[in-house]
Motif scaffolding. Structure first.
Motif, mmCIF file in Angstrom:
data_model
loop_
_atom_site.group_PDB
_atom_site.id
_atom_site.type_symbol
_atom_site.label_atom_id
_atom_site.label_comp_id
_atom_site.label_asym_id
_atom_site.label_seq_id
_atom_site.Cartn_x
_atom_site.Cartn_y
_atom_site.Cartn_z
ATOM 1 N N GLY A 59 0.818 -1.209 0.000
ATOM 2 C CA GLY A 59 0.000 0.000 0.000
ATOM 3 C C GLY A 59 0.846 1.251 0.000
ATOM 4 O O GLY A 59 0.882 1.995 -0.961
ATOM 5 N N LEU A 60 1.553 1.488 1.110
ATOM 6 C CA LEU A 60 2.338 2.703 1.271
ATOM 7 C C LEU A 60 3.544 2.368 2.139
ATOM 8 O O LEU A 60 3.406 1.683 3.153
ATOM 9 N N THR A 61 4.718 2.839 1.747
ATOM 10 C CA THR A 61 5.933 2.623 2.519
ATOM 11 C C THR A 61 6.508 3.964 2.933
ATOM 12 O O THR A 61 6.666 4.855 2.094
ATOM 13 N N LEU A 62 6.829 4.094 4.208
ATOM 14 C CA LEU A 62 7.491 5.285 4.739
ATOM 15 C C LEU A 62 8.894 4.866 5.158
ATOM 16 O O LEU A 62 9.048 3.959 5.975
ATOM 17 N N LEU A 63 9.912 5.495 4.589
ATOM 18 C CA LEU A 63 11.296 5.103 4.833
ATOM 19 C C LEU A 63 12.046 6.261 5.463
ATOM 20 O O LEU A 63 11.976 7.394 4.982
ATOM 21 N N LEU A 64 12.773 5.980 6.535
ATOM 22 C CA LEU A 64 13.594 6.966 7.219
ATOM 23 C C LEU A 64 15.048 6.541 7.106
ATOM 24 O O LEU A 64 15.404 5.436 7.504
ATOM 25 N N HIS A 65 15.887 7.420 6.543
ATOM 26 C CA HIS A 65 17.327 7.185 6.538
ATOM 27 C C HIS A 65 17.854 7.528 7.922
ATOM 28 O O HIS A 65 17.679 8.652 8.379
ATOM 29 N N ASP A 68 23.398 9.401 6.734
ATOM 30 C CA ASP A 68 23.437 10.108 5.450
ATOM 31 C C ASP A 68 24.109 9.309 4.337
ATOM 32 O O ASP A 68 24.513 9.867 3.323
ATOM 33 N N THR A 69 24.213 7.993 4.519
ATOM 34 C CA THR A 69 24.828 7.148 3.496
ATOM 35 C C THR A 69 23.845 6.900 2.360
ATOM 36 O O THR A 69 22.731 6.443 2.595
ATOM 37 N N PRO A 70 24.221 7.214 1.123
ATOM 38 C CA PRO A 70 23.328 6.974 -0.015
ATOM 39 C C PRO A 70 23.248 5.488 -0.351
ATOM 40 O O PRO A 70 23.980 4.677 0.203
ATOM 41 N N GLY A 71 22.376 5.160 -1.259
ATOM 42 C CA GLY A 71 22.240 3.781 -1.717
ATOM 43 C C GLY A 71 20.916 3.520 -2.393
ATOM 44 O O GLY A 71 20.825 2.742 -3.332
ATOM 45 N N LEU A 72 19.842 4.170 -1.906
ATOM 46 C CA LEU A 72 18.525 3.995 -2.513
ATOM 47 C C LEU A 72 18.497 4.676 -3.876
ATOM 48 O O LEU A 72 18.954 5.804 -4.023
ATOM 49 N N GLN A 73 17.962 3.967 -4.857
ATOM 50 C CA GLN A 73 17.804 4.510 -6.207
ATOM 51 C C GLN A 73 16.416 4.175 -6.719
ATOM 52 O O GLN A 73 15.859 3.130 -6.399
ATOM 53 N N GLY A 78 13.756 4.273 -17.587
ATOM 54 C CA GLY A 78 14.818 3.308 -17.867
ATOM 55 C C GLY A 78 16.164 3.649 -17.241
ATOM 56 O O GLY A 78 17.116 2.906 -17.408
ATOM 57 N N ARG A 79 16.245 4.757 -16.509
ATOM 58 C CA ARG A 79 17.503 5.168 -15.863
ATOM 59 C C ARG A 79 17.335 5.160 -14.352
ATOM 60 O O ARG A 79 16.249 5.391 -13.835
ATOM 61 N N TRP A 80 18.434 4.903 -13.650
ATOM 62 C CA TRP A 80 18.438 4.889 -12.188
ATOM 63 C C TRP A 80 18.893 6.240 -11.654
ATOM 64 O O TRP A 80 19.877 6.800 -12.125
ATOM 65 N N PHE A 81 18.165 6.745 -10.653
ATOM 66 C CA PHE A 81 18.473 8.033 -10.025
ATOM 67 C C PHE A 81 18.612 7.840 -8.523
ATOM 68 O O PHE A 81 17.789 7.159 -7.903
ATOM 69 N N PRO A 82 19.642 8.443 -7.902
ATOM 70 C CA PRO A 82 19.803 8.309 -6.455
ATOM 71 C C PRO A 82 18.759 9.124 -5.699
ATOM 72 O O PRO A 82 18.335 10.180 -6.150
ATOM 73 N N VAL A 83 18.365 8.582 -4.551
ATOM 74 C CA VAL A 83 17.505 9.311 -3.621
ATOM 75 C C VAL A 83 18.425 9.706 -2.464
ATOM 76 O O VAL A 83 18.821 8.859 -1.674
ATOM 77 N N ARG A 84 18.760 10.954 -2.413
ATOM 78 C CA ARG A 84 19.713 11.421 -1.409
ATOM 79 C C ARG A 84 19.043 11.526 -0.033
ATOM 80 O O ARG A 84 17.975 12.103 0.092
ATOM 81 N N PRO A 85 19.702 10.965 0.987
ATOM 82 C CA PRO A 85 19.143 11.049 2.334
ATOM 83 C C PRO A 85 19.012 12.499 2.787
ATOM 84 O O PRO A 85 19.911 13.309 2.577
ATOM 85 N N LEU A 86 17.900 12.824 3.407
ATOM 86 C CA LEU A 86 17.641 14.150 3.955
ATOM 87 C C LEU A 86 17.330 13.957 5.436
ATOM 88 O O LEU A 86 16.321 13.317 5.777
ATOM 89 N N PRO A 87 18.185 14.457 6.332
ATOM 90 C CA PRO A 87 18.000 14.201 7.771
ATOM 91 C C PRO A 87 16.593 14.545 8.258
ATOM 92 O O PRO A 87 16.072 15.624 7.976
ATOM 93 N N GLY A 88 15.980 13.588 8.947
ATOM 94 C CA GLY A 88 14.664 13.794 9.541
ATOM 95 C C GLY A 88 13.491 13.706 8.582
ATOM 96 O O GLY A 88 12.348 13.854 8.997
ATOM 97 N N ALA A 120 28.575 2.344 6.309
ATOM 98 C CA ALA A 120 27.390 1.540 6.599
ATOM 99 C C ALA A 120 26.153 2.395 6.332
ATOM 100 O O ALA A 120 26.207 3.624 6.324
ATOM 101 N N ARG A 121 25.028 1.733 6.101
ATOM 102 C CA ARG A 121 23.762 2.419 5.845
ATOM 103 C C ARG A 121 22.677 1.725 6.655
ATOM 104 O O ARG A 121 22.584 0.492 6.662
ATOM 105 N N THR A 122 21.846 2.513 7.335
ATOM 106 C CA THR A 122 20.746 1.960 8.111
ATOM 107 C C THR A 122 19.472 2.718 7.765
ATOM 108 O O THR A 122 19.478 3.947 7.685
ATOM 109 N N THR A 123 18.389 1.978 7.556
ATOM 110 C CA THR A 123 17.092 2.586 7.264
ATOM 111 C C THR A 123 16.010 1.904 8.096
ATOM 112 O O THR A 123 16.139 0.740 8.479
ATOM 113 N N VAL A 124 14.957 2.658 8.352
ATOM 114 C CA VAL A 124 13.777 2.129 9.028
ATOM 115 C C VAL A 124 12.617 2.296 8.057
ATOM 116 O O VAL A 124 12.404 3.377 7.516
ATOM 117 N N MET A 125 11.886 1.222 7.806
ATOM 118 C CA MET A 125 10.731 1.254 6.915
ATOM 119 C C MET A 125 9.471 0.898 7.673
ATOM 120 O O MET A 125 9.462 -0.037 8.463
#
Length: 150
Positions: A59-65, A68-73, A78-88, A120-125
């Motif tokens: 349904g809906l996903t809420l993700l918290l970085h 500040d380690t990138p990785g989500l795209q 047809g192209r991949w774009f980074p989603v830059r972590p934004l604090p909070g 390292a990268r940590t996320t909460v979903m």
């Protein structure tokens, strides 16, 4: 988190021009679950999958970085774009069922995670489920705009 998801869905309903309860009601009383992902530094990232391309289904996903380690795209055109972590800030992913309920007005996004070589990268979903019993179809009032059921 339930309150945040409900507010977001209310805004989406207003944007779609449907009754708030028509969209929010599809999520009310449904399960909400949480996952924490930790990705250690990976100096040989070309040999590791990370999280392969996928869309979220429920349904809906809420993700918290957490850091500040990138990785989500996300994939667009047809192209991949980074989603830059934004604090909070939360990243909001529309999942497949919400895509169908909105008759494609809100699209489920293909995304992946690539490991970082040095950090390292940590996320909460938080995953907010929608009504999944039986057939899922566009909300009343959106059917005439095209699309179909899932």
């Amino acid at each position: 988190m339930i309150g945040l998801a409900t507010k977001l869905l209310g805004f989406m309903a207003a944007d779609l021009g449907v009754e708030r309860e028509a969209l929010v009601g599809a999520f009310t009383g449904r399960r909400q679950s949480m996952a924490i992902h930790h990705y250690p530094p990976c100096p040989h990232r070309e040999k590791v999958l990370g999280i392969t391309p996928h869309t979220d289904g429920l349904g809906l996903t809420l993700l918290l970085h957490v850091d500040d380690t990138p990785g989500l795209q996300i994939r667009r055109g047809g192209r991949w774009f980074p989603v830059r972590p934004l604090p909070g800030a939360f990243v909001v992913n529309v999942a497949d069922i919400l895509d169908v309920l909105s008759n494609g007005a809100y699209r489920s996004v293909d995304h992946r995670v690539l490991p970082d070589a040095e950090r390292a990268r940590t996320t909460v979903m938080i995953f907010q489920e929608a009504a999944v019993g039986g057939e899922v179809a566009p909300l009343p009032g959106l059917v005439a705009k095209g699309g179909g059921a899932l």
